[in-house]
Write an enzyme that holds these catalytic residues in place. Structure first.
Site, mmCIF file in Angstrom:
data_model
loop_
_atom_site.group_PDB
_atom_site.id
_atom_site.type_symbol
_atom_site.label_atom_id
_atom_site.label_comp_id
_atom_site.label_asym_id
_atom_site.label_seq_id
_atom_site.Cartn_x
_atom_site.Cartn_y
_atom_site.Cartn_z
ATOM 1 N N LYS A 58 0.838 -1.218 0.000
ATOM 2 C CA LYS A 58 0.000 0.000 0.000
ATOM 3 C C LYS A 58 0.866 1.259 0.000
ATOM 4 C CE LYS A 58 -2.460 -2.767 -0.421
ATOM 5 N NZ LYS A 58 -2.516 -4.229 -0.323
ATOM 6 N N SER A 276 2.781 -14.463 -9.248
ATOM 7 C CA SER A 276 1.771 -14.250 -8.192
ATOM 8 C C SER A 276 0.592 -15.164 -8.492
ATOM 9 C CB SER A 276 1.345 -12.779 -8.170
ATOM 10 O OG SER A 276 1.063 -12.313 -9.481
ATOM 11 N N GLY A 278 -0.819 -17.325 -6.194
ATOM 12 C CA GLY A 278 -1.417 -17.803 -4.954
ATOM 13 C C GLY A 278 -0.355 -18.115 -3.911
ATOM 14 N N ARG A 279 -0.818 -18.422 -2.717
ATOM 15 C CA ARG A 279 0.087 -18.655 -1.597
ATOM 16 C C ARG A 279 -0.214 -19.999 -0.929
ATOM 17 N NH1 ARG A 279 3.041 -14.444 -0.130
ATOM 18 N NH2 ARG A 279 3.131 -14.985 2.081
ATOM 19 N N ASP A 319 -3.639 -17.434 7.707
ATOM 20 C CA ASP A 319 -3.327 -18.031 6.403
ATOM 21 C C ASP A 319 -2.986 -19.512 6.485
ATOM 22 O OD1 ASP A 319 -3.633 -15.512 5.325
ATOM 23 O OD2 ASP A 319 -1.661 -15.436 4.377
ATOM 24 N N ALA A 327 -5.549 -10.367 5.999
ATOM 25 C CA ALA A 327 -5.056 -9.978 7.319
ATOM 26 C C ALA A 327 -6.205 -9.825 8.317
ATOM 27 C CB ALA A 327 -4.279 -8.674 7.206
ATOM 28 N N HIS A 451 -23.462 15.283 2.350
ATOM 29 C CA HIS A 451 -23.318 15.749 0.975
ATOM 30 C C HIS A 451 -22.262 16.839 0.905
ATOM 31 C CE1 HIS A 451 -24.329 16.884 -3.094
ATOM 32 N NE2 HIS A 451 -24.306 18.153 -2.710
HETATM 33 P P1 FAD Z 1 1.633 -13.999 8.387
HETATM 34 O O1 FAD Z 1 1.371 -12.572 8.245
HETATM 35 O O2 FAD Z 1 2.258 -14.718 7.242
HETATM 36 O O3 FAD Z 1 2.568 -14.142 9.664
HETATM 37 C C1 FAD Z 1 3.131 -15.349 10.043
HETATM 38 C C2 FAD Z 1 4.354 -15.053 10.902
HETATM 39 O O4 FAD Z 1 4.763 -16.261 11.522
HETATM 40 C C3 FAD Z 1 5.555 -14.545 10.107
HETATM 41 O O5 FAD Z 1 6.146 -13.454 10.777
HETATM 42 C C4 FAD Z 1 6.524 -15.735 10.119
HETATM 43 O O6 FAD Z 1 7.883 -15.352 10.071
HETATM 44 C C5 FAD Z 1 6.180 -16.344 11.464
HETATM 45 N N1 FAD Z 1 6.524 -17.772 11.585
HETATM 46 C C6 FAD Z 1 6.219 -18.783 10.754
HETATM 47 N N2 FAD Z 1 6.634 -19.951 11.259
HETATM 48 C C7 FAD Z 1 7.213 -19.654 12.451
HETATM 49 C C8 FAD Z 1 7.817 -20.437 13.458
HETATM 50 N N3 FAD Z 1 7.901 -21.765 13.379
HETATM 51 N N4 FAD Z 1 8.322 -19.789 14.545
HETATM 52 C C9 FAD Z 1 8.239 -18.434 14.666
HETATM 53 N N5 FAD Z 1 7.670 -17.660 13.739
HETATM 54 C C10 FAD Z 1 7.155 -18.270 12.655
HETATM 55 N N6 FAD Z 1 -4.333 -8.993 3.186
HETATM 56 C C11 FAD Z 1 -5.232 -8.022 3.421
HETATM 57 O O7 FAD Z 1 -6.175 -8.251 4.179
HETATM 58 N N7 FAD Z 1 -5.122 -6.784 2.841
HETATM 59 C C12 FAD Z 1 -4.115 -6.489 1.995
HETATM 60 O O8 FAD Z 1 -4.034 -5.374 1.485
HETATM 61 C C13 FAD Z 1 -3.145 -7.489 1.715
HETATM 62 N N8 FAD Z 1 -2.123 -7.237 0.891
HETATM 63 C C14 FAD Z 1 -1.201 -8.208 0.656
HETATM 64 C C15 FAD Z 1 -0.174 -7.932 -0.230
HETATM 65 C C16 FAD Z 1 0.782 -8.904 -0.506
HETATM 66 C C17 FAD Z 1 1.885 -8.587 -1.474
HETATM 67 C C18 FAD Z 1 0.703 -10.165 0.147
HETATM 68 C C19 FAD Z 1 1.741 -11.221 -0.110
HETATM 69 C C20 FAD Z 1 -0.324 -10.449 1.019
HETATM 70 C C21 FAD Z 1 -1.292 -9.472 1.276
HETATM 71 N N9 FAD Z 1 -2.358 -9.720 2.139
HETATM 72 C C22 FAD Z 1 -3.292 -8.757 2.354
HETATM 73 C C23 FAD Z 1 -2.512 -11.009 2.824
HETATM 74 C C24 FAD Z 1 -2.008 -10.911 4.274
HETATM 75 O O9 FAD Z 1 -0.654 -10.485 4.258
HETATM 76 C C25 FAD Z 1 -2.134 -12.250 4.971
HETATM 77 O O10 FAD Z 1 -3.459 -12.727 4.849
HETATM 78 C C26 FAD Z 1 -1.788 -12.100 6.442
HETATM 79 O O11 FAD Z 1 -0.483 -11.629 6.597
HETATM 80 C C27 FAD Z 1 -1.952 -13.428 7.164
HETATM 81 O O12 FAD Z 1 -1.635 -13.247 8.503
HETATM 82 P P2 FAD Z 1 -1.079 -14.449 9.394
HETATM 83 O O13 FAD Z 1 -0.882 -13.890 10.755
HETATM 84 O O14 FAD Z 1 -1.916 -15.641 9.222
HETATM 85 O O15 FAD Z 1 0.345 -14.839 8.756
HETATM 86 P P1 NAI Z 2 -4.599 -14.975 -6.114
HETATM 87 O O1 NAI Z 2 -5.163 -16.263 -5.672
HETATM 88 O O2 NAI Z 2 -5.285 -13.718 -5.785
HETATM 89 O O3 NAI Z 2 -4.415 -14.998 -7.696
HETATM 90 C C1 NAI Z 2 -3.647 -15.979 -8.348
HETATM 91 C C2 NAI Z 2 -3.994 -15.944 -9.830
HETATM 92 O O4 NAI Z 2 -3.027 -16.714 -10.520
HETATM 93 C C3 NAI Z 2 -5.357 -16.555 -10.130
HETATM 94 O O5 NAI Z 2 -6.078 -15.719 -10.972
HETATM 95 C C4 NAI Z 2 -5.005 -17.883 -10.793
HETATM 96 O O6 NAI Z 2 -5.968 -18.306 -11.734
HETATM 97 C C5 NAI Z 2 -3.691 -17.534 -11.465
HETATM 98 N N1 NAI Z 2 -2.826 -18.678 -11.732
HETATM 99 C C6 NAI Z 2 -2.591 -19.756 -10.934
HETATM 100 N N2 NAI Z 2 -1.692 -20.581 -11.517
HETATM 101 C C7 NAI Z 2 -1.343 -19.998 -12.700
HETATM 102 C C8 NAI Z 2 -0.457 -20.358 -13.742
HETATM 103 N N3 NAI Z 2 0.282 -21.482 -13.695
HETATM 104 N N4 NAI Z 2 -0.352 -19.556 -14.825
HETATM 105 C C9 NAI Z 2 -1.075 -18.398 -14.888
HETATM 106 N N5 NAI Z 2 -1.948 -18.013 -13.928
HETATM 107 C C10 NAI Z 2 -2.065 -18.799 -12.840
HETATM 108 O O7 NAI Z 2 -3.095 -14.998 -5.558
HETATM 109 P P2 NAI Z 2 -2.006 -13.856 -5.401
HETATM 110 O O8 NAI Z 2 -2.268 -12.720 -6.292
HETATM 111 O O9 NAI Z 2 -0.708 -14.577 -5.469
HETATM 112 O O10 NAI Z 2 -2.245 -13.379 -3.924
HETATM 113 C C11 NAI Z 2 -2.237 -14.330 -2.862
HETATM 114 C C12 NAI Z 2 -3.199 -13.961 -1.816
HETATM 115 O O11 NAI Z 2 -2.691 -12.883 -1.033
HETATM 116 C C13 NAI Z 2 -4.552 -13.441 -2.322
HETATM 117 O O12 NAI Z 2 -5.409 -14.479 -2.676
HETATM 118 C C14 NAI Z 2 -5.042 -12.704 -1.134
HETATM 119 O O13 NAI Z 2 -5.607 -13.620 -0.252
HETATM 120 C C15 NAI Z 2 -3.775 -12.123 -0.547
HETATM 121 N N6 NAI Z 2 -3.642 -10.737 -0.977
HETATM 122 C C16 NAI Z 2 -4.604 -9.841 -0.599
HETATM 123 C C17 NAI Z 2 -4.538 -8.532 -0.994
HETATM 124 C C18 NAI Z 2 -5.621 -7.601 -0.608
HETATM 125 O O14 NAI Z 2 -6.424 -7.963 0.240
HETATM 126 N N7 NAI Z 2 -5.687 -6.408 -1.167
HETATM 127 C C19 NAI Z 2 -3.417 -8.031 -1.793
HETATM 128 C C20 NAI Z 2 -2.499 -9.057 -2.178
HETATM 129 C C21 NAI Z 2 -2.610 -10.348 -1.745
#
Ligand code: FAD
Ligand code: NAI
Length: 472
Positions: A58, A276, A278-279, A319, A327, A451
């Protein structure tokens, strides 16, 4: 000698650190273990979200949006700029500073709430007298309750590991040191669109390759169509229905062989490639097998509706378990589990978890899409209102998009709200509140909205459900 706690949380992301704070607020002796390291090797709690996810993405979206406004839209306001430039290093340094403020904020909150923090990898050792024995660094902890919140990792294409130089996960995508001339993205999901937008705004030629034939399949079709139109107009090249083949990386860049939707063999040549797609849930180093913690075939920890695992006193949130990887979903589960441990009735309503995609226009939604209602055979009424008819949006110069409300045909209960347009991320909160209170569209239509405000579009969309908009 083991240190004993009522609750130990493994993972300090939004699921874990919030669970720890809530548990401590409820009077439990609580610890949180997190292994994330900052550049100096020190603790950086906040997980993916704070370090390489929500927060830094962001920050870059904001910087790049300002740049785009200055480059393209200021002239509409009579503001002329000469010699506009972007200092990418400074933009990245600002982003790192924003991340650090959040890391420090969490350490402060741990102190304030008397949560003991351990920096290192936490793992299960064994079932112990009075709970579970865990190890972190040289320390042994015993916890009555363990909350696992170990998050997720980016999924790589098979046989194409991330090098974070040319083939980037979300981590490398947030650290590109100079605007690439040609940027490729595999996957047009949330990360693909957000990161693609950042670098496109700064001047990169961006191509997104998506496997599915439909764009943003989880989004309401009408909104997804509008989004595709807007992104294409901005210059994002999105190819749907492709099959990605061999990916070759060399000093000169990355080439991606793929088959397009018509079956033609194509090659995409780019300087950097963000994957990107998926995760995956992360349980690395947790030693789950030693205690028999059950995972599913994706590697997610299996939990019931209350986030209980198969082991007594062991819970999992965020996650690393089923459900959307967001988050705020992780946070809600963290709070609910802490409250359940305290004998309260923690509750997470998956139907009112909002989604936001922070592109421009922003996309935000909650509840069901029109296609979901149709396939469920549910009778519904739809009301839409375009931002082009909203005074505030005109004044902002940002009139793309609409608010769409879906309500039950018989009871008028709101079933879904879908927004594409300015500040959709903020506007969606009203819809979430309305749905949490099981409001009808008439309830929103009868509420006085300031408004001129973008929120008036939500009221007008509610009026549209009853075919009585006032301003359209
Ligand atoms: P995480 O945030 O992954 O935290 C897990 C933590 O556990 C990490 O610090 C890791 O190091 C630690 N850990 C793991 N294993 C161990 C261990 N054995 N011992 C000690 N520590 C450990 N979501 C939104 O809602 N809004 C968004 O705008 C958004 N943007 C995103 C943008 C990107 C680029 C990405 C990749 C994700 C985004 N997400 C967004 C998704 C969001 O980041 C995740 O859903 C969220 O972080 C999940 O929270 P969590 O606490 O489950 O895990
Ligand atoms: P995503 O699940 O949002 O999108 C993955 C995309 O990749 C899908 O459209 C899928 O069809 C495509 N895909 C999968 N395999 C492929 C392949 N082999 N070739 C081409 N396309 C393929 O996953 P993304 O973008 O990696 O983000 C992961 C997660 O992180 C999101 O699902 C979301 O939960 C979280 N996130 C949330 C944000 C937010 O809330 N604003 C911002 C960024 C991430």
């Amino acid at each position: 000698m083991s240190l004993t706690f009522d609750v130990v949380v493994i993972g300090g992301g939004p699921g874990g650190y919030i669970a720890a704070i809530r548990a401590a607020q409820l009077g439990f002796a609580t610890a949180c273990i997190d292994e994330w390291k900052n550049a100096a090797g020190g603790p950086a709690p906040g997980g993916t979200c704070t370090n390489v996810g929500c927060i830094p993405s962001k920050a870059l979206l904001q910087s790049s949006e300002y740049y785009e406004h200055a480059a393209r839209h200021f002239t509409d306001h009579g503001i002329a700029l000469k010699d506009l430039s972007i200092d990418v290093r400074k933009m990245l340094a600002r982003k790192d500073q924003v991340v650090k403020q959040n890391n420090d904020g969490i350490l402060y909150l741990f102190k304030k709430n008397k949560v003991s923090f351990f920096h290192g990898r936490g793992s299960f050792v064994k079932k112990a007298e009075g709970g579970w024995e865990l190890a972190v660094g040289g320390e042994s902890l015993v916890a009555k309750h363990v909350i696992v919140a170990t998050g997720s990792n980016a999924r790589a294409l098979p046989g194409v590991p991330f090098d974070e130089e040319r083939i980037l996960s979300n981590d490398g995508a947030l650290r590109i040191g100079a605007v690439p001339k040609r940027l490729g993205l595999i996957g047009s999901g949330v990360i693909g669109l957000e990161m693609g937008s950042v670098w496109r705004r700064l001047g990169a030629q961006v191509t997104v390759l998506e496997a599915l034939p439909t764009f943003l399949g989880a989004v309401d079709e009408q909104i997804a169509k509008e989004a595709m139109k807007a992104f294409t107009k901005q210059g994002l090249k999105i190819e749907l229905g492709v099959k990605v083949g061999e990916v070759k990386s060399a000093k000169s860049g990355v080439s991606v062989a793929y088959v397009d939707a018509k079956g033609g063999a194509q090659t995409l040549e780019v300087d950097k490639l963000i994957v990107s797609i998926g995760r995956m849930p992360n349980t690395t180093g947790l030693n789950a097998e030693a205690v028999g913690l059950v995972l599913d075939e994706r590697g997610a920890i299996v939990v019931d509706d209350h986030c209980r695992t198969n082991l007594p006193g062991v819970w999992a949130v965020g996650d690393v378990v089923r459900g959307p990887m967001l988050a705020h979903k992780a946070e809600e589960e963290g709070v609910a589990v802490a409250e359940r441990i305290a004998g309260q009735h923690g509750h997470v309503d998956f139907n009112t978890v909002p989604w936001v995609i922070y592109t421009s226009p922003e996309i935000a939604f909650v509840g069901q899409t029109e296609q979901q209602l149709k396939s469920a055979g549910r009778g519904y009424k739809a009301g839409t209102f375009p931002f082009s008819a909203n005074g505030r949006a005109r004044a902002l110069g940002d009139t793309t998009g609409m608010v769409k409300i879906l309500a039950d045909a018989a009871t008028d209960e709101i079933l879904g709200v879908h927004i594409i347009g300015p500040m959709a991320s903020e506007l969606i909160a009203e819809a979430v509140v309305a749905m949490a209170f099981r409001a009808s569209s008439e309830d929103i239509a009868r509420i006085c909205h300031a408004h001129p405000s973008l929120g008036e579009s939500t009221k007008e969309a509610a009026l549209a459900v009853d075919k009585r908009t006032l301003n359209f």
